[in-house]
Design a protein around this motif. Structure first.
Motif, mmCIF file in Angstrom:
data_model
loop_
_atom_site.group_PDB
_atom_site.id
_atom_site.type_symbol
_atom_site.label_atom_id
_atom_site.label_comp_id
_atom_site.label_asym_id
_atom_site.label_seq_id
_atom_site.Cartn_x
_atom_site.Cartn_y
_atom_site.Cartn_z
ATOM 1 N N PHE A 39 -0.600 5.082 17.341
ATOM 2 C CA PHE A 39 0.711 4.774 17.908
ATOM 3 C C PHE A 39 0.576 3.912 19.160
ATOM 4 N N SER A 40 1.472 2.947 19.257
ATOM 5 C CA SER A 40 1.459 2.070 20.428
ATOM 6 C C SER A 40 2.093 2.781 21.621
ATOM 7 N N ALA A 41 1.833 2.259 22.815
ATOM 8 C CA ALA A 41 2.256 2.914 24.046
ATOM 9 C C ALA A 41 3.773 2.990 24.181
ATOM 10 N N ASP A 42 4.516 2.075 23.529
ATOM 11 C CA ASP A 42 5.973 2.099 23.671
ATOM 12 C C ASP A 42 6.613 3.254 22.900
ATOM 13 N N LEU A 43 5.855 3.929 22.052
ATOM 14 C CA LEU A 43 6.357 5.117 21.349
ATOM 15 C C LEU A 43 5.991 6.333 22.204
ATOM 16 N N ASP A 44 6.828 6.583 23.207
ATOM 17 C CA ASP A 44 6.442 7.505 24.271
ATOM 18 C C ASP A 44 6.312 8.949 23.816
ATOM 19 N N ILE A 45 7.042 9.370 22.791
ATOM 20 C CA ILE A 45 6.920 10.762 22.343
ATOM 21 C C ILE A 45 5.641 10.939 21.525
ATOM 22 N N LEU A 46 5.382 10.034 20.610
ATOM 23 C CA LEU A 46 4.177 10.153 19.787
ATOM 24 C C LEU A 46 2.917 9.986 20.635
ATOM 25 N N GLN A 47 2.899 8.956 21.463
ATOM 26 C CA GLN A 47 1.746 8.775 22.340
ATOM 27 C C GLN A 47 1.707 9.877 23.393
ATOM 28 N N ARG A 187 10.844 0.799 -7.002
ATOM 29 C CA ARG A 187 11.445 1.162 -8.282
ATOM 30 C C ARG A 187 12.925 0.795 -8.322
ATOM 31 N N LEU A 188 13.555 0.697 -7.149
ATOM 32 C CA LEU A 188 14.976 0.349 -7.077
ATOM 33 C C LEU A 188 15.205 -1.138 -6.872
ATOM 34 N N GLY A 189 14.133 -1.924 -6.897
ATOM 35 C CA GLY A 189 14.264 -3.372 -6.820
ATOM 36 C C GLY A 189 13.990 -3.976 -5.471
ATOM 37 N N ALA A 190 13.745 -3.157 -4.443
ATOM 38 C CA ALA A 190 13.472 -3.678 -3.106
ATOM 39 C C ALA A 190 12.030 -4.159 -3.010
ATOM 40 N N ALA A 191 11.738 -4.868 -1.914
ATOM 41 C CA ALA A 191 10.388 -5.374 -1.673
ATOM 42 C C ALA A 191 9.858 -4.710 -0.405
ATOM 43 N N PRO A 192 9.148 -3.577 -0.535
ATOM 44 C CA PRO A 192 8.667 -2.858 0.647
ATOM 45 C C PRO A 192 7.649 -3.666 1.440
ATOM 46 N N GLN A 193 7.726 -3.534 2.753
ATOM 47 C CA GLN A 193 6.842 -4.250 3.666
ATOM 48 C C GLN A 193 6.160 -3.244 4.593
ATOM 49 N N ASN A 194 4.983 -3.605 5.084
ATOM 50 C CA ASN A 194 4.257 -2.770 6.040
ATOM 51 C C ASN A 194 4.097 -3.558 7.326
ATOM 52 N N THR A 195 5.104 -3.465 8.183
ATOM 53 C CA THR A 195 5.146 -4.235 9.422
ATOM 54 C C THR A 195 4.887 -3.313 10.605
ATOM 55 N N PRO A 196 3.987 -3.673 11.532
ATOM 56 C CA PRO A 196 3.743 -2.830 12.702
ATOM 57 C C PRO A 196 5.009 -2.622 13.519
ATOM 58 N N SER A 197 5.097 -1.486 14.190
ATOM 59 C CA SER A 197 6.307 -1.150 14.945
ATOM 60 C C SER A 197 6.631 -2.187 16.006
ATOM 61 N N ALA A 198 5.620 -2.732 16.659
ATOM 62 C CA ALA A 198 5.863 -3.692 17.736
ATOM 63 C C ALA A 198 6.504 -4.981 17.233
ATOM 64 N N ASP A 199 6.389 -5.271 15.933
ATOM 65 C CA ASP A 199 6.903 -6.533 15.381
ATOM 66 C C ASP A 199 8.245 -6.372 14.666
ATOM 67 N N LEU A 200 8.768 -5.151 14.605
ATOM 68 C CA LEU A 200 9.950 -4.911 13.782
ATOM 69 C C LEU A 200 11.176 -5.655 14.299
ATOM 70 N N GLY A 201 11.445 -5.578 15.596
ATOM 71 C CA GLY A 201 12.627 -6.234 16.141
ATOM 72 C C GLY A 201 12.619 -7.721 15.884
ATOM 73 N N ARG A 202 11.495 -8.373 16.143
ATOM 74 C CA ARG A 202 11.388 -9.819 15.941
ATOM 75 C C ARG A 202 11.524 -10.178 14.468
ATOM 76 N N ALA A 203 10.912 -9.379 13.591
ATOM 77 C CA ALA A 203 10.988 -9.662 12.150
ATOM 78 C C ALA A 203 12.420 -9.556 11.646
ATOM 79 N N LEU A 204 13.177 -8.583 12.152
ATOM 80 C CA LEU A 204 14.584 -8.462 11.764
ATOM 81 C C LEU A 204 15.406 -9.627 12.301
ATOM 82 N N GLU A 205 15.158 -10.018 13.524
ATOM 83 C CA GLU A 205 15.889 -11.141 14.119
ATOM 84 C C GLU A 205 15.642 -12.439 13.354
ATOM 85 N N GLN A 206 14.400 -12.643 12.948
ATOM 86 C CA GLN A 206 14.038 -13.893 12.271
ATOM 87 C C GLN A 206 14.341 -13.873 10.778
ATOM 88 N N GLY A 207 14.718 -12.707 10.252
ATOM 89 C CA GLY A 207 15.049 -12.621 8.837
ATOM 90 C C GLY A 207 13.859 -12.466 7.925
#
Length: 365
Positions: A39-47, A187-207
């Motif tokens: 877990f990265s440092a920004d996940l304060d409960i897990l870390q 199975r429902l037609g989606a395309a699952p991705q494995n993106t690190p937590s630190a990159d999630l916000g940027r990936a959503l913003e950029q589409g």
């Protein structure tokens, strides 16, 4: 007076004899271990759970067993962490076991499964239903001794850039998920991705991501997911809990004195309670903040939930038919889950449903 006589009889009040046992204890060498985390440092409960666990071990051993967190070994992949602990490259780690599914699919049960157990039920299965014994048997071949050491509790269903009204809306959707949830969404037609937590916000913003399921209100707000994908769906059908596990290298564990093993065992149990209760304490506050900042809460449509449930059961059956360890653990977990769901439907869920109603609605049947 009686207590004083008792202590004197034991030799605890008689000069040098009083110190015989402590001197033996102090003669044992100090132990210094490094703990890796996933877990990265920004996940304060897990870390924070890792820091809490290390602190508890130090307290319970009067500072003789010292566990330090090594930032250079943090946020590694689940498979890497499992290998590092098993080979002794690092004696201890905190991780989510389902991050190493490529090595062993049955590790999903050590974290979370779609439509599985909630946090209390997971603890019941692990501590009293045979789950922990099964994982210690499974991970013995990897040179690892596992311990439950935290839980996020029930999670949110995920953050979506657009509304989901039917199962067809999932077609082609790039969704960040963990564990077996990815197989279910596929199975429902989606395309699952494995993106690190630190990159999630940027990936959503950029589409590059259309949706992301992470943990819950507290962590998701810290990562800013609601700023890039405002539709928040619930319930967390893909992860009703997410157990965090502490891995200890088996050879290092076997070299410990019995009282040091007991200290680590107790510290992991304390961390399990600390992480779970902290999420429960902070999630309501964070949820209100998310809504105030523009998040739009939406329940998953019933046909989406039903389709996901069917896909989850199909995936579990398929894995059980082709993987001996998965089948062995599934055969323990599934009847336990079904019994727990029956009990919670009668007692816990019916109470929660009424207690959570707004005052004006409590008079309705």
């Amino acid at each position: 007076m009686e207590r004083r006589h008792f202590l004197t009889a034991l030799g605890l009040g008689l000069g040098g004899g009083a110190f015989a046992t402590p001197v033996v204890a102090q003669s044992r060498p100090e132990i210094r271990w490094t703990m890796a985390t996933a877990f990265s440092a920004d996940l304060d409960i897990l870390q924070g759970g890792a820091e809490f666990l290390a602190g508890r071990v130090a307290t319970l051993t009067a500072g003789r067993v010292n566990i330090g967190l090594d930032p250079t070994r943090s946020a590694g992949s689940g498979a890497r962490i499992l290998d590092d602990v098993g080979t002794g490259a690092v004696p201890m780690a905190l991780t989510a076991s389902y991050n190493a599914l490529d090595k062993e699919p049955a590790l999903a049960f050590d974290t979370a499964l779609p439509f599985g157990l909630n946090a209390r039920q997971q603890n019941a299965w692990m501590y009293h239903g045979g789950g922990l014994a099964l994982f210690r048997e499974l991970l013995a071949d990897h040179g690892v001794v596992p311990f439950p050491a935290g839980n996020t509790g029930s999670q949110l269903g995920g953050w979506f850039r657009r509304e989901i009204n039917t199962v067809q809306d999932l077609n082609g959707l790039k969704v960040r998920v963990s564990g077996l949830a990815g197989d279910v969404l596929k199975r429902l037609g989606a395309a699952p991705q494995n993106t690190p937590s630190a990159d999630l916000g940027r990936a959503l913003e950029q589409g590059t991501l259309d949706a992301a399921a992470w943990v819950g209100p507290h962590d998701d707000r810290r990562l800013g997911l609601h700023k890039a994908a405002r539709y928040c769906y619930y319930p967390g059908i893909l992860e009703g809990n997410a157990q965090i596990s502490c891995y200890v290298n088996r050879q290092a564990w076997e070299r410990l004195a019995p009282e040091d093993r007991e200290a680590i065992d107790a510290a992991c149990a304390d961390a399990n309670l600390w992480v779970t209760s902290r999420y429960d304490a902070l999630s309501p506050v964070a949820l209100k903040q998310l809504v105030a900042e523009g998040a739009l809460l939406r329940p998953f449509p019933l046909d989406v939930i039903r389709a996901a449930y069917r896909a989850a059961e199909e995936q579990l059956d398929a894995l059980a038919s082709g993987n001996p360890w998965f089948r062995k653990i599934h055969d323990s977990w599934k009847p336990f889950r079904d019994d727990q769901h029956l009990w919670f439907r009668i007692a816990e869920s019916s109470f929660d449903r009424f207690a959570s109603l707004r005052p004006g609605d409590k008079g309705r049947n």
